[in-house]
Motif scaffolding. Structure first.
Motif, mmCIF file in Angstrom:
data_model
loop_
_atom_site.group_PDB
_atom_site.id
_atom_site.type_symbol
_atom_site.label_atom_id
_atom_site.label_comp_id
_atom_site.label_asym_id
_atom_site.label_seq_id
_atom_site.Cartn_x
_atom_site.Cartn_y
_atom_site.Cartn_z
ATOM 1 N N ASP A 381 0.560 11.968 -9.983
ATOM 2 C CA ASP A 381 -0.594 12.053 -9.088
ATOM 3 C C ASP A 381 -1.054 13.493 -8.876
ATOM 4 O OD1 ASP A 381 -0.580 9.343 -8.760
ATOM 5 O OD2 ASP A 381 0.166 9.340 -6.702
ATOM 6 N N GLY A 382 -0.282 14.449 -9.403
ATOM 7 C CA GLY A 382 -0.588 15.853 -9.198
ATOM 8 C C GLY A 382 0.073 16.426 -7.966
ATOM 9 N N LYS A 383 0.673 15.582 -7.152
ATOM 10 C CA LYS A 383 1.400 15.992 -5.954
ATOM 11 C C LYS A 383 2.341 14.858 -5.579
ATOM 12 C CE LYS A 383 -2.236 14.252 -2.885
ATOM 13 N NZ LYS A 383 -3.178 14.592 -1.787
ATOM 14 N N PRO A 384 3.355 15.130 -4.763
ATOM 15 C CA PRO A 384 4.286 14.062 -4.375
ATOM 16 C C PRO A 384 3.573 12.958 -3.612
ATOM 17 C CG PRO A 384 5.162 16.216 -3.790
ATOM 18 C CD PRO A 384 3.739 16.429 -4.179
ATOM 19 N N ARG A 385 3.909 11.727 -3.935
ATOM 20 C CA ARG A 385 3.363 10.578 -3.209
ATOM 21 C C ARG A 385 4.281 10.231 -2.044
ATOM 22 N NH1 ARG A 385 2.537 5.178 -6.620
ATOM 23 N NH2 ARG A 385 0.686 6.334 -7.324
ATOM 24 N N PRO A 386 3.756 10.006 -0.853
ATOM 25 C CA PRO A 386 4.612 9.508 0.230
ATOM 26 C C PRO A 386 5.189 8.142 -0.151
ATOM 27 C CG PRO A 386 2.540 10.350 1.098
ATOM 28 C CD PRO A 386 2.374 10.270 -0.392
#
Length: 396
Positions: A381-386
């Motif tokens: 996603d390009g960043k950590p997903r919660p």
């Protein structure tokens, strides 16, 4: 003499090379993180291209595993935040979770599909198979399958059952849920303070066979405080549940049973998760088995490439293996579930489960001398997903 080195399965992996598309992983770096905890980034060459990943090998005689969670069951948080809040030196994402909803006006809860046990405390049960998220379950597996560590400090893949009841002067009702976003049809579930303030309506939506079935029109909620019924409602409610209070939610036949209760009635509520094989779990997280007794399960998906997360155990349970592989990028193609099973076997796992993948796949690490765990893989996603939960690694 017991070996201090994690078991290897080079011969088994050689077979995978011939029959599949994998070649042995090559390490780009490796090293100890803390006593009994070893991190190894790796690159695997497959017929689809290169795949980058991370392996964490944990000697459970010298380190331990535990559940990472955001506090409330119906909540989500990023893996590094959960790891840092608990003081873990490393962590990976855990189970699939209720990420979306098809029911108008009903929010996704963010809670996990399968069971959770943290520090020997039962937190939640598993939703019906038709209400889960993720790839199809292999034959002979269920939403009650978990990866965990027993009170004997050995890692294993096993199953859990919910054995619970609500006992009144009029009789005993069986419980079929504990802090779950979906209850079995005709069932009764228990919600505790650990659920959080999220609405409990989602638990009466869908069916045993499908998430898309409309919400039930036959529901009942009973609030029990200190063993006494203090309120009843025709529909599930929302809001934080105080400690010492439990909420019973029923649908269809379960709702009809709860309707027999009135304010002032005494009720004893006892939900309990029980391991199908001894000993009890001290820590457990939901995941579906992909490797059993050193052999991949039949029918694993061999077509879809994606980022993946998995957890495995050595045959004697002393070593745990946490693996994250990146995918959906120009530099890392991802893996199929079948390839993931072969990869875990090559690292020494005898049993293993597939955890949530795709944008959820996250590997966080706090290296020696560092103040906080940070993301070391490349989330798609390009960043950590919660996410709903994770597996944390802790020094003893």
């Amino acid at each position: 003499m017991t070996s201090m080195r994690p078991p290897r399965r080079s011969a088994a992996f050689a077979v995978a090379v011939v029959l599949g598309l994998l070649v042995p992983p090559t390490a780009s770096a490796s090293g100890p993180v803390a006593p009994g905890i070893d991190h190894r980034p790796f690159t695997v060459t497959t017929g689809h291209g290169a795949v980058n990943g991370h392996l964490l090998t944990v000697d459970l005689h010298r380190a331990r595993l535990g559940l990472l969670h955001p506090g409330s069951i119906a909540a989500r948080d990023e893996v590094p935040d959960m790891a840092n809040a608990r003081g873990a030196v490393a962590g990976v994402n855990g189970d699939f979770f209720n990420i979306s909803s098809v029911h108008e006006g009903v929010e996704p809860t963010g809670s996990s599909v399968g069971p959770e046990i943290a520090g020997g405390r039962d937190r939640k049960g598993a939703v019906p198979a038709g209400q889960r998220f993720g790839p199809g379950l292999p034959t002979g597996t269920s939403t009650w399958d978990v990866f965990g560590v027993g009170v004997d400090r050995r890692a294993r893949v096993g199953g859990l059952d919910l054995t619970g009841y609500a006992r009144t002067s009029e009789g005993t009702f069986d419980l079929e849920g504990l802090n779950q976003y979906a209850l079995a049809e005709d069932g009764i579930g228990v919600f505790t303070s650990e659920w959080g303030p999220m609405s409990r309506v989602r638990s009466t939506c869908g069916s045993d066979a499908s998430r898309e079935t409309p919400c039930s029109a036959e529901t009942e909620e009973v609030v029990v405080r200190d063993g006494v019924v203090v309120a009843e409602h025709e529909e599930p409610g929302a809001g934080a549940i105080p400690r010492g209070t439990t909420v019973l939610v029923g649908r269809e036949d379960g709702a009809a049973e709860l309707e027999s209760l009135d304010p002032g009635d005494r009720v004893r509520v006892r939900p309990r998760l029980v391991a199908e094989d001894a000993p009890p779990f001290r820590f457990a997280v939901g995941g579906f088995p992909i490797l059993r007794d050193g052999a991949p399960l039949a029918g694993l998906d061999a077509g879809e490439l994606a980022p993946r997360t998995a957890a495995g155990a050595s045959a004697d349970g002393r070593f745990a293996y946490l693996v994250v592989v990146d995918g959906r990028s120009a530099v890392s193609a991802g893996m199929t579930v079948a390839e993931l099973a072969d990869l875990l076997r090559s690292f020494g796992a005898d049993d293993a489960v597939n955890l949530d993948g795709g944008g959820s796949s996250t590997f966080a690490l706090r290296g020696p001398g560092e103040d906080a765990a940070t993301v070391r893989n490349v989330p798609s996603d390009g960043k950590p997903r919660p996410v709903a939960n994770g597996i944390g690694v802790f020094p003893r």
